[in-house]
Design a protein around this motif. Structure first.
Motif, PDB file in Angstrom:
ATOM      1  N   ASN A 286       9.611  17.772   8.302  1.00  0.00           N
ATOM      2  CA  ASN A 286       8.688  18.330   7.306  1.00  0.00           C
ATOM      3  C   ASN A 286       7.247  18.279   7.811  1.00  0.00           C
ATOM      4  OD1 ASN A 286      10.747  18.888   5.482  1.00  0.00           O
ATOM      5  ND2 ASN A 286      10.589  16.901   4.486  1.00  0.00           N
ATOM      6  N   ARG A 287       6.913  17.203   8.519  1.00  0.00           N
ATOM      7  CA  ARG A 287       5.572  17.101   9.107  1.00  0.00           C
ATOM      8  C   ARG A 287       5.362  18.204  10.141  1.00  0.00           C
ATOM      9  NH1 ARG A 287       3.591  14.720  13.821  1.00  0.00           N
ATOM     10  NH2 ARG A 287       1.390  14.043  13.725  1.00  0.00           N
ATOM     11  N   ASN A 288       6.382  18.472  10.937  1.00  0.00           N
ATOM     12  CA  ASN A 288       6.274  19.539  11.934  1.00  0.00           C
ATOM     13  C   ASN A 288       6.013  20.895  11.278  1.00  0.00           C
ATOM     14  OD1 ASN A 288       6.745  17.671  13.957  1.00  0.00           O
ATOM     15  ND2 ASN A 288       8.928  18.159  14.150  1.00  0.00           N
ATOM     16  N   LYS A 289       6.639  21.127  10.135  1.00  0.00           N
ATOM     17  CA  LYS A 289       6.418  22.381   9.407  1.00  0.00           C
ATOM     18  C   LYS A 289       4.980  22.458   8.916  1.00  0.00           C
ATOM     19  CE  LYS A 289      11.228  22.700   7.818  1.00  0.00           C
ATOM     20  NZ  LYS A 289      12.131  22.625   6.628  1.00  0.00           N
ATOM     21  N   ASP A 290       4.449  21.309   8.478  1.00  0.00           N
ATOM     22  CA  ASP A 290       3.065  21.278   8.015  1.00  0.00           C
ATOM     23  C   ASP A 290       2.097  21.532   9.170  1.00  0.00           C
ATOM     24  OD1 ASP A 290       3.765  20.818   5.392  1.00  0.00           O
ATOM     25  OD2 ASP A 290       3.566  18.636   5.522  1.00  0.00           O
TER      26      ASP A 290
END
Length: 450
Positions: A286-290
């Protein structure tokens, strides 16, 4: 005779009034009687509050006269609020937590064995229902198996030539970890240092996981015998000190807060973080998507779940346990029917659909019905899900589930009063492993008589 007849009529009338007054009350044997079951829980995962509403809605279709009253607690303040309620003799009917011997000691924990049907028992995976037991008696129903591990940055591991796939499959020894740590520790082009491993200086999980992988499941074994008084604990402490001496871990570890170790991992300043849970995989995705969306600055990370290394002469042992709902009665007992209703709600919040919590957290399921329902919908990367399953084969069952209440309390006291300050002294270099091992031995003698 007339007087006796009048008295008898009055008695019969009182019995009839009492029966009518009880009709619809929680203490009757009517399963459809109006009743309220209170649930105190936590934001188990990002959408758990929505999950809870759906589970309760499904429950009320079958039991419309049982009201389920929920309260979402904060992780910071919730435990204190619950302790106050429990000590006052008025805990909620259901509380989200792992089972705890201190709960049983109050006399308010509700024993569940009489309510468990063969169908419910058979639905639980082997060894998972026991995670809700204290000394063989059932007090809770686990929602998932928590699992502690280490976590790696795939890019850094591969750049150093570390075969993380083999480690996930076969585990690794302390010697093998030291060899890998030498390759993972270096000075980066910008002049900053890249460490092999980072942990924080305030938590006990680091030494607990390492000692568990050196033949000591806990401070006490499941018979209540003190474990941290022989050469194994000295070896564990010496292994940690060597990591510090070799520069594989930061010299300032004693001052690192848990949030700081996470920041260092995100910044690529360390190859491996301790501790990590399978959910890190989902969280970092999810952090990578952000990062892609421009909401967060930083390097994207491909997370690798890693087992904790074990002593070369000891088997691997994975730190695991169960978290879910624990049932309680109150000092002013509400009766057997209310207890049955409490269990009905408990089962509804722990059944197949409730397996979404394990799925969201990328944790092993506890029930076959959960595994079947979410098959093919897993959120974690497959190689990490497989690693979690492999580590689960080496589960170290929590000792506190078998200890008597006094022993469990003493063990907790020993960790807080003896272990915590000593591990901080080890990190800071204020005490040697030999001094700490001797302190463990002498304090263990005082507290446990062993």
């Amino acid at each position: 005779m007339k007087r006796k007849g009048l008295v008898l009529a009055m008695v019969l009338m009182m019995v009839w009034i009492t029966a009518c007054g009880n009709k619809g009350g929680a203490a009757t044997n009517d399963p459809d009687a109006n009743d309220t079951v209170t649930v105190w829980t936590y934001p188990v995962h990002g959408t758990y509050e929505d999950d809870l509403k759906d589970l309760i809605a499904d429950f009320n279709k079958e039991h419309p006269n049982i009201t389920v009253k929920t309260e979402m607690l904060s992780w910071a303040e919730g435990p204190k609020k619950f302790d106050v309620a429990l000590n006052a003799g008025n805990p909620p009917d259901l509380y989200f937590h792992s089972v705890d011997g201190t709960y049983v000691n109050t006399g308010l924990a509700l024993e569940l064995d009489s309510y468990l049907t063969p169908e419910i028992k058979d639905d639980y995976m082997p060894g998972t229902l026991e995670l809700g037991q204290i000394q063989g008696k059932q007090y809770g129903l686990p929602l998932y198996q928590f699992q502690w591990a280490w976590g790696g940055n795939k890019r850094i591991l591969e750049e150093a030539g570390i075969d993380w796939q083999a480690i996930q499959k076969n585990g690794w020894t302390w010697s093998e970890f030291n060899e890998a740590a030498a390759k993972l520790t270096k000075t980066l082009d910008n002049g900053s240092k890249q460490y092999a491993l980072v942990t924080d200086g305030t938590s006990l999980d680091f030494i607990e996981m390492l000692s568990r992988n050196n033949g000591m499941i806990d401070v006490l074994d499941d018979s209540g015998k003190f474990q941290w008084n022989d050469g194994r604990i000295l070896d564990t402490l010496s292994f940690i000190k060597n990591l510090m001496d070799q520069g594989y871990m930061p010299k300032e570890t004693a001052a690192l807060a848990p949030a700081k170790r996470t920041d260092m991992f995100y910044a690529g300043e360390t190859a491996i973080i301790s501790k990590a849970i399978p959910y890190y995989d989902v969280m970092i995705q999810n952090r990578n998507k952000d990062i892609d969306a421009g909401k967060v600055q930083g390097e994207k990370i491909d997370f690798v779940l890693l087992p904790v290394p074990h002593n070369d002469n000891q088997p691997a042992a994975t730190t695991m346990g169960g978290e879910g709902y624990v049932a309680f009665k109150q000092k002013k007992d509400k009766g057997e029917q209310h207890a049955k209703n409490t269990f009905l709600v408990m089962e509804a919040l722990s059944g197949a659909k409730a397996g979404n919590s394990a799925n969201e957290l990328a944790l092993p399921f506890v029930r076959q019905s959960q595994a079947d329902l979410f098959k093919g919908k897993e959120l974690g990367q497959q190689f990490n899900l497989d690693a979690a399953k492999e580590m689960a084969k080496h589960i170290a069952m929590p000792v506190v589930l078998k200890l008597d209440i006094d022993k469990a309390s003493q063990q907790k006291q020993f960790k807080e009063q003896v272990v915590k300050p000593n591990i901080q002294a080890l990190f800071s270099g204020e005490k040697t492993p030999e001094q700490i091992a001797e302190d463990f031995k002498s304090k263990g003698q005082q507290m446990f008589g062993q």
